[in-house]
Design a protein around this motif. Sequence first.
Motif, PDB file in Angstrom:
ATOM      1  N   LEU A 170       1.167  -0.989  -0.245  1.00  0.00           N
ATOM      2  CA  LEU A 170       0.207   0.337   0.033  1.00  0.00           C
ATOM      3  C   LEU A 170       0.464   1.370  -0.067  1.00  0.00           C
ATOM      4  O   LEU A 170       0.568   2.302  -0.597  1.00  0.00           O
ATOM      5  CB  LEU A 170      -0.511   0.295   1.235  1.00  0.00           C
ATOM      6  CG  LEU A 170      -1.994  -1.256   1.149  1.00  0.00           C
ATOM      7  CD1 LEU A 170      -2.730  -1.080   2.559  1.00  0.00           C
ATOM      8  CD2 LEU A 170      -2.624  -0.679   0.217  1.00  0.00           C
ATOM      9  N   LEU A 171       2.246   1.151   0.609  1.00  0.00           N
ATOM     10  CA  LEU A 171       2.773   2.507   0.956  1.00  0.00           C
ATOM     11  C   LEU A 171       3.283   2.507  -0.881  1.00  0.00           C
ATOM     12  O   LEU A 171       2.871   4.053  -0.874  1.00  0.00           O
ATOM     13  CB  LEU A 171       3.938   1.428   1.279  1.00  0.00           C
ATOM     14  CG  LEU A 171       5.100   2.936   2.098  1.00  0.00           C
ATOM     15  CD1 LEU A 171       4.320   4.630   1.714  1.00  0.00           C
ATOM     16  CD2 LEU A 171       6.391   3.312   3.192  1.00  0.00           C
ATOM     17  N   GLU A 172       4.185   1.757  -1.809  1.00  0.00           N
ATOM     18  CA  GLU A 172       3.951   1.832  -2.666  1.00  0.00           C
ATOM     19  C   GLU A 172       3.210   2.282  -3.479  1.00  0.00           C
ATOM     20  O   GLU A 172       3.466   3.178  -4.842  1.00  0.00           O
ATOM     21  CB  GLU A 172       4.602   0.081  -2.927  1.00  0.00           C
ATOM     22  CG  GLU A 172       5.651   0.296  -5.170  1.00  0.00           C
ATOM     23  CD  GLU A 172       6.292   1.593  -4.495  1.00  0.00           C
ATOM     24  OE1 GLU A 172       7.234   2.021  -5.534  1.00  0.00           O
ATOM     25  OE2 GLU A 172       7.480   1.119  -3.563  1.00  0.00           O
ATOM     26  N   GLN A 173       2.483   1.917  -3.490  1.00  0.00           N
ATOM     27  CA  GLN A 173       1.463   2.570  -4.451  1.00  0.00           C
ATOM     28  C   GLN A 173       1.076   3.952  -3.836  1.00  0.00           C
ATOM     29  O   GLN A 173       0.439   4.836  -4.704  1.00  0.00           O
ATOM     30  CB  GLN A 173      -0.398   2.011  -4.050  1.00  0.00           C
ATOM     31  CG  GLN A 173      -0.740   0.656  -4.407  1.00  0.00           C
ATOM     32  CD  GLN A 173      -1.700  -0.079  -4.083  1.00  0.00           C
ATOM     33  OE1 GLN A 173      -2.821   0.281  -3.454  1.00  0.00           O
ATOM     34  NE2 GLN A 173      -1.922  -1.492  -3.966  1.00  0.00           N
ATOM     35  N   SER A 174       0.225   4.634  -2.688  1.00  0.00           N
ATOM     36  CA  SER A 174       0.727   6.198  -1.863  1.00  0.00           C
ATOM     37  C   SER A 174       1.894   6.495  -2.542  1.00  0.00           C
ATOM     38  O   SER A 174       2.089   7.393  -2.610  1.00  0.00           O
ATOM     39  CB  SER A 174       1.454   5.519  -0.628  1.00  0.00           C
ATOM     40  OG  SER A 174      -0.523   5.462   0.007  1.00  0.00           O
TER      41      SER A 174
END
Length: 317
Positions: A43-47
């Motif tokens: 999710l952090l990578e998507q953010s």
Amino acid sequence: MAKGKEIISVKEFRVKPESRIRLKDHATGYKGKGLDKKHAGELLEQSRVQLAKIQDALYAHNRYSVLIIFQAMDAAGKDGAVKHIMSGFNPLGVKVYSFKAPTAHELDHYYFWRHELALPARGEIAIHNRSHYENVLVTRIHPDFVMGENIPGVESVKAVDKDFWEKRFKQIRRFEKNLTDNGTIILKFFLHLSKKEQKKRFLERIDDPSKNWKFSLSDLKERGYWDEYQKAYEDAMGATSTDSSPWFIIPADDKWYARLAIASVIQDQFKKLDLSYPKVDSAQREELQKAKAKLMSEGLESDPKKGSKKAKKTGVK
């Protein structure tokens, strides 16, 4: 896979204006069940991808600037948060400043001065690792530090009383209101670390040779004022969290969760800006089409070494 916005509730972290804060009532770690370290990393990578797009629009829009502030007790993970969150930004549009104890030259100016020099320009993002809030945190615990500022009317530590701090809170609110009124978006993060987790991280820094440089005896000394610092943070955030310049209390015992929470807050706040790329007028569009035509015509002209395109077709040399 659940979406980040369904797991991270930004409202839970935000400090309401003029609220009375008890840090004991706020979690220092992740208590949910719908997220683990691996999922958080995804999710952090998507953010990061989304933040990069938003930053690009912020720079092109050229109306707003963004000031992100990190405050915390030692070993709470400020440096790591800056490193991981910033990796989603274009470094050309981001400036990071880490504020240490003020120098003699800085003390000869009022306490906002050195922080004003580090404010972002329109279209830019500035990250302050520690900030002007040190002047109501560290100085609150060590009021003798205030004497080094040579403030008129403050002749002894006795003058550094409750009224003094209330006046500083008012100055900070006024300072930040002036910034937000002129297009600076301010996001303030307090990384809420437990005393137990700080002890664990201090021991890791002592036992790991590669982390020895991160630890000093002064860190241990400040740990001795833990309760006093908690009270100072409660008072400072309660007095200075406003609708236009909010504080966010981030659980910091689990670094992977803290980083995702911070990125989620930043992304959520950026979306409210309604950023757009500049639109060109008819005259500019005409110029663009002329430029395109000229670029498309390159290579169609006669090449002195190979002959013209027409010559090749007719066989004429």
